[in-house]
Scaffold this active site. Structure first.
Site, short mmCIF file in Angstrom:
data_model
loop_
_atom_site.label_atom_id
_atom_site.label_comp_id
_atom_site.label_asym_id
_atom_site.label_seq_id
_atom_site.Cartn_x
_atom_site.Cartn_y
_atom_site.Cartn_z
N SER A 73 22.90 145.52 11.78
CA SER A 73 20.87 145.95 10.26
C SER A 73 21.45 146.57 9.31
O SER A 73 21.87 147.79 9.36
CB SER A 73 20.45 146.82 11.46
OG SER A 73 18.79 146.65 10.78
N ASP A 74 20.91 146.40 8.12
CA ASP A 74 20.75 147.29 6.41
C ASP A 74 19.98 147.90 6.05
O ASP A 74 18.78 146.70 6.28
CB ASP A 74 22.11 146.60 5.97
CG ASP A 74 22.39 147.96 5.46
OD1 ASP A 74 22.85 148.86 5.54
OD2 ASP A 74 21.44 147.95 3.81
#
Length: 197
Positions: A73-74
């Protein structure tokens, strides 16, 4: 023994979201240089950049854990086409909040699932975040209250805490704002039979 589900992140916020949802997982941060990855893909918009970084994290951890489903995730923040990263110090945090003051920025939260070097799924959730007009004195007092926690997010705020006081309006998913588009992720994990459902 390889765990079934790995979060490729050290983020306490992402861990909290998965724990609160009742998932069994281990957390192992990816070993990538995000700025180096970004240098190789210049010119992308903030949504695409968030997805590429999330995928790089998932692939990195996936390469060391055969058979495991890895969550990468980012989150990127963009304002008028400019992409922002986490502030490095309190002065940058102060300048960031004053720049966002009275304006609407986009928070782009990407999540990717990978297994055995293959990307299984990608998703980006975009929230429109409108800050109220902030007085510089208030910003200073706010940062003094929250301390170094301001350095943990791209916007220099924790929406789930005192940072909520900075906002006039939001349009978007609460979980994605905190750092992980949880509902689409859970649906995909059920579809892949990683979690019960």
């Amino acid at each position: 023994m390889t765990p079934d589900l790995i979060l490729a992140s050290a983020s306490p916020f992402r861990k909290m979201l998965l724990q609160n949802a009742g998932l069994t997982f281990v957390s192992q941060p990816a070993q990538i240089d995000e700025r180096a990855v970004e240098e190789t893909v210049q010119g992308l918009d903030a949504e695409d950049l968030a997805t590429i970084l999330a995928e790089a994290k998932a692939q990195d951890v996936s390469s060391r854990h055969p058979g495991a489903v890895v969550i990468g995730s980012d989150q990127t923040l963009s304002l008028d086409g400019e992409i922002f990263h986490k502030p490095e110090n309190m002065d940058q945090a102060r300048r960031r909040l004053l720049k966002l003051s009275g304006r609407t920025h986009l928070l782009n939260s990407a999540v990717v699932l990978a297994r055995d070097g293959e990307t299984l799924w990608r998703h980006v959730s975009v929230a429109r975040m409108t800050m109220r007009q902030l007085d510089p004195g208030f910003v200073g007092r706010h940062l003094a209250n929250v301390g170094d926690r301001a350095l943990l997010s791209v916007g220099a705020y924790q929406f789930e805490g005192e940072g909520i006081q900075l906002f006039e309006r939001i349009e978007g998913d609460y979980f994605a704002i905190i750092g992980l588009p949880l509902l689409p992720l859970l649906a995909q994990l059920r579809e892949l039979a990683v979690i019960d459902g």
